[in-house]
Design a protein around this motif. Structure first.
Motif, PDB file in Angstrom:
ATOM      1  N   ILE A   1      -9.295   4.921   2.724  1.00 46.02           N
ATOM      2  CA  ILE A   1     -10.648   5.446   2.547  1.00 46.02           C
ATOM      3  C   ILE A   1     -10.850   6.691   3.412  1.00 46.02           C
ATOM      4  CG2 ILE A   1     -13.094   4.948   2.934  1.00 46.02           C
ATOM      5  CD1 ILE A   1     -12.571   2.154   1.897  1.00 46.02           C
ATOM      6  N   ILE A   2     -10.349   6.673   4.630  1.00 45.59           N
ATOM      7  CA  ILE A   2     -10.487   7.845   5.492  1.00 45.59           C
ATOM      8  C   ILE A   2      -9.745   9.037   4.897  1.00 45.59           C
ATOM      9  CG2 ILE A   2      -9.824   8.800   7.740  1.00 45.59           C
ATOM     10  CD1 ILE A   2     -10.495   6.035   8.930  1.00 45.59           C
ATOM     11  N   TYR A   3      -8.515   8.802   4.419  1.00 45.87           N
ATOM     12  CA  TYR A   3      -7.749   9.894   3.811  1.00 45.87           C
ATOM     13  C   TYR A   3      -8.432  10.398   2.542  1.00 45.87           C
ATOM     14  CZ  TYR A   3      -3.979  12.542   1.712  1.00 45.87           C
ATOM     15  OH  TYR A   3      -3.243  13.549   1.138  1.00 45.87           O
ATOM     16  N   GLY A   4      -8.945   9.488   1.742  1.00 40.78           N
ATOM     17  CA  GLY A   4      -9.636   9.889   0.523  1.00 40.78           C
ATOM     18  C   GLY A   4     -10.900  10.672   0.807  1.00 40.78           C
ATOM     19  N   LEU A   5     -11.610  10.290   1.857  1.00 43.38           N
ATOM     20  CA  LEU A   5     -12.826  11.026   2.224  1.00 43.38           C
ATOM     21  C   LEU A   5     -12.505  12.395   2.819  1.00 43.38           C
ATOM     22  CD1 LEU A   5     -15.019   8.178   3.754  1.00 43.38           C
ATOM     23  CD2 LEU A   5     -15.369   9.377   1.589  1.00 43.38           C
TER      24      LEU A   5
ATOM     25  N   GLY B   1      -9.474  15.249 -14.418  1.00 40.58           N
ATOM     26  CA  GLY B   1     -10.515  15.594 -13.466  1.00 40.58           C
ATOM     27  C   GLY B   1     -10.403  14.892 -12.126  1.00 40.58           C
ATOM     28  N   TRP B   2      -9.404  14.042 -11.968  1.00 40.80           N
ATOM     29  CA  TRP B   2      -9.212  13.318 -10.719  1.00 40.80           C
ATOM     30  C   TRP B   2      -8.069  13.966  -9.939  1.00 40.80           C
ATOM     31  CZ3 TRP B   2     -11.771   8.687  -9.324  1.00 40.80           C
ATOM     32  CH2 TRP B   2     -12.643   8.193 -10.285  1.00 40.80           C
ATOM     33  N   GLY B   3      -8.319  14.298  -8.684  1.00 41.00           N
ATOM     34  CA  GLY B   3      -7.282  14.810  -7.803  1.00 41.00           C
ATOM     35  C   GLY B   3      -6.636  13.671  -7.029  1.00 41.00           C
TER      36      GLY B   3
ATOM     37  N   ILE C   1       1.769  17.356 -11.506  1.00 42.10           N
ATOM     38  CA  ILE C   1       0.436  17.810 -11.893  1.00 42.10           C
ATOM     39  C   ILE C   1      -0.473  17.783 -10.675  1.00 42.10           C
ATOM     40  CG2 ILE C   1       0.627  17.047 -14.291  1.00 42.10           C
ATOM     41  CD1 ILE C   1      -0.965  14.552 -13.510  1.00 42.10           C
ATOM     42  N   SER C   2      -1.494  18.614 -10.683  1.00 41.31           N
ATOM     43  CA  SER C   2      -2.421  18.637  -9.556  1.00 41.31           C
ATOM     44  C   SER C   2      -3.733  17.942  -9.882  1.00 41.31           C
ATOM     45  CB  SER C   2      -2.710  20.077  -9.139  1.00 41.31           C
ATOM     46  OG  SER C   2      -3.318  20.767 -10.223  1.00 41.31           O
TER      47      SER C   2
ATOM     48  N   THR D   1       0.830  -1.206   0.000  1.00 37.37           N
ATOM     49  CA  THR D   1       0.000   0.000   0.000  1.00 37.37           C
ATOM     50  C   THR D   1       0.865   1.256   0.000  1.00 37.37           C
ATOM     51  OG1 THR D   1      -1.732  -1.192   1.156  1.00 37.37           O
ATOM     52  CG2 THR D   1      -1.850   1.205   1.209  1.00 37.37           C
ATOM     53  N   ILE D   2       1.930   1.261   0.769  1.00 36.59           N
ATOM     54  CA  ILE D   2       2.837   2.414   0.784  1.00 36.59           C
ATOM     55  C   ILE D   2       3.471   2.612  -0.585  1.00 36.59           C
ATOM     56  CG2 ILE D   2       5.027   3.255   1.735  1.00 36.59           C
ATOM     57  CD1 ILE D   2       4.115   2.047   4.428  1.00 36.59           C
ATOM     58  N   ALA D   3       3.831   1.519  -1.255  1.00 33.63           N
ATOM     59  CA  ALA D   3       4.397   1.627  -2.608  1.00 33.63           C
ATOM     60  C   ALA D   3       3.375   2.213  -3.582  1.00 33.63           C
ATOM     61  CB  ALA D   3       4.865   0.256  -3.092  1.00 33.63           C
ATOM     62  N   GLN D   4       2.111   1.840  -3.436  1.00 33.67           N
ATOM     63  CA  GLN D   4       1.078   2.420  -4.289  1.00 33.67           C
ATOM     64  C   GLN D   4       0.904   3.909  -4.010  1.00 33.67           C
ATOM     65  OE1 GLN D   4      -2.179  -0.235  -3.328  1.00 33.67           O
ATOM     66  NE2 GLN D   4      -1.951  -1.285  -5.289  1.00 33.67           N
ATOM     67  N   LEU D   5       0.974   4.291  -2.752  1.00 35.85           N
ATOM     68  CA  LEU D   5       0.857   5.705  -2.401  1.00 35.85           C
ATOM     69  C   LEU D   5       2.037   6.510  -2.933  1.00 35.85           C
ATOM     70  CD1 LEU D   5      -0.460   5.467   1.259  1.00 35.85           C
ATOM     71  CD2 LEU D   5      -1.709   6.224  -0.756  1.00 35.85           C
ATOM     72  N   ILE D   6       3.225   5.939  -2.850  1.00 38.43           N
ATOM     73  CA  ILE D   6       4.411   6.621  -3.390  1.00 38.43           C
ATOM     74  C   ILE D   6       4.280   6.776  -4.901  1.00 38.43           C
ATOM     75  CG2 ILE D   6       6.890   6.341  -3.816  1.00 38.43           C
ATOM     76  CD1 ILE D   6       7.052   5.120  -0.972  1.00 38.43           C
ATOM     77  N   SER D   7       3.766   5.754  -5.569  1.00 41.01           N
ATOM     78  CA  SER D   7       3.574   5.849  -7.017  1.00 41.01           C
ATOM     79  C   SER D   7       2.580   6.948  -7.371  1.00 41.01           C
ATOM     80  CB  SER D   7       3.078   4.515  -7.583  1.00 41.01           C
ATOM     81  OG  SER D   7       4.007   3.500  -7.337  1.00 41.01           O
ATOM     82  N   LEU D   8       1.480   7.019  -6.626  1.00 41.99           N
ATOM     83  CA  LEU D   8       0.503   8.073  -6.882  1.00 41.99           C
ATOM     84  C   LEU D   8       1.074   9.449  -6.557  1.00 41.99           C
ATOM     85  CD1 LEU D   8      -2.909   6.620  -5.675  1.00 41.99           C
ATOM     86  CD2 LEU D   8      -2.215   7.174  -7.994  1.00 41.99           C
TER      87      LEU D   8
END
Length: 184
Positions: A131-135, A56-58, A51-52, A37-44
Motif C-alpha cells: 500500500i505504501i509503494y502503491g501510494l 489505464g492502470w499503471g 507495456i507501461s 507477495t514477492i511472486a505476485q510482484l514479480i508477475s506484475l
C-alpha cells in the motif's frame, strides 16, 4: 453486545496463546506470505515489462489494488473464513453438536470460535509495504478516496460473511440429506 465483545476477546486471546505455542508455524507463515507477495510482484513486473499502461492502470495502481485485495483476503481469513470452512467437518464429526449445547448464539460461535491470528503478521509485513509503494507511485490520492476504499473493503467483508454463512447453511442441509440417504 458487550457480552459478545468479551467473548470474542476471549476467543482472540485463546487463539493467540495457541498460535504463540508453535513458533515455527509463526516464522513459516511470515515466510510463506512474503514469498507469495514477492511472486505476485514479480508477475506484475513481468506483465509491465513490455507495456507501461494496461487499460489505464499503471504499475503502482495495480500494486495498490493488490494491497487492498490482500487486506480483504487476510482479514476475512483471520476473522471468520477458517471457522466457516471447518463447519462441514464439525457437522460430520459430531463436534457441532457440542457447540449447540453452549449458551451462546450458534451463528456467532460457529463463525468466530477461533481467530487466525497468524494472518495479522503477513498483513503488516506484506500488505503495508504494498500500500505504501502503491501510494508513493500515484500522483494524487485524496484521504477521502483512501478512507472510502477501506470502507468499501469493510462492506465487502461483511457482505461476503453473510454470503458464506448462507452457503454454509446450505451445506448443513446438504450433509443432512446425504446422511439420511445413506441410512435408507
Amino acid at each position: 453486545m458487550i457480552r459478545y465483545i468479551r467473548i470474542y476477546y476471549l476467543f482472540v486471546r485463546n487463539s493467540l496463546q495457541l498460535f504463540l505455542s508453535h513458533r515455527f508455524n509463526f516464522l513459516m507463515g511470515i515466510l510463506a506470505n512474503t514469498v507469495w507477495t514477492i511472486a505476485q510482484l514479480i508477475s506484475l513486473r513481468f506483465l509491465f515489462g513490455k507495456i507501461s499502461n494496461f487499460q489505464g492502470w499503471g504499475y503502482p495502481d495495480l500494486i495498490l489494488l493488490l494491497g487492498f485485495g490482500q487486506v480483504y483476503v487476510y482479514t476475512t481469513f483471520m476473522v471468520y473464513d477458517v471457522n466457516l470452512s471447518d463447519l462441514p467437518k464439525k457437522i460430520i464429526s459430531g463436534s457441532f453438536d457440542r457447540m449447540l449445547t453452549k449458551p451462546i448464539n450458534i451463528k456467532f460461535l460457529s463463525s468466530f470460535e477461533s481467530v487466525a491470528v497468524a494472518q495479522f503478521i503477513p498483513m503488516v509485513v506484506t500488505v503495508t509495504p504494498l500500500i505504501i509503494y502503491g501510494l508513493m507511485g500515484r500522483e494524487a490520492l485524496s484521504l477521502i478516496s483512501l478512507l472510502l476504499a477501506f470502507f468499501l473493503i469493510i462492506l465487502g467483508i461483511i457482505a461476503f460473511y453473510f454470503l458464506a454463512l448462507a452457503l454454509i447453511g446450505l451445506t448443513f442441509f446438504g450433509v443432512l440429506m446425504v446422511y439420511n440417504a445413506s441410512i435408507i
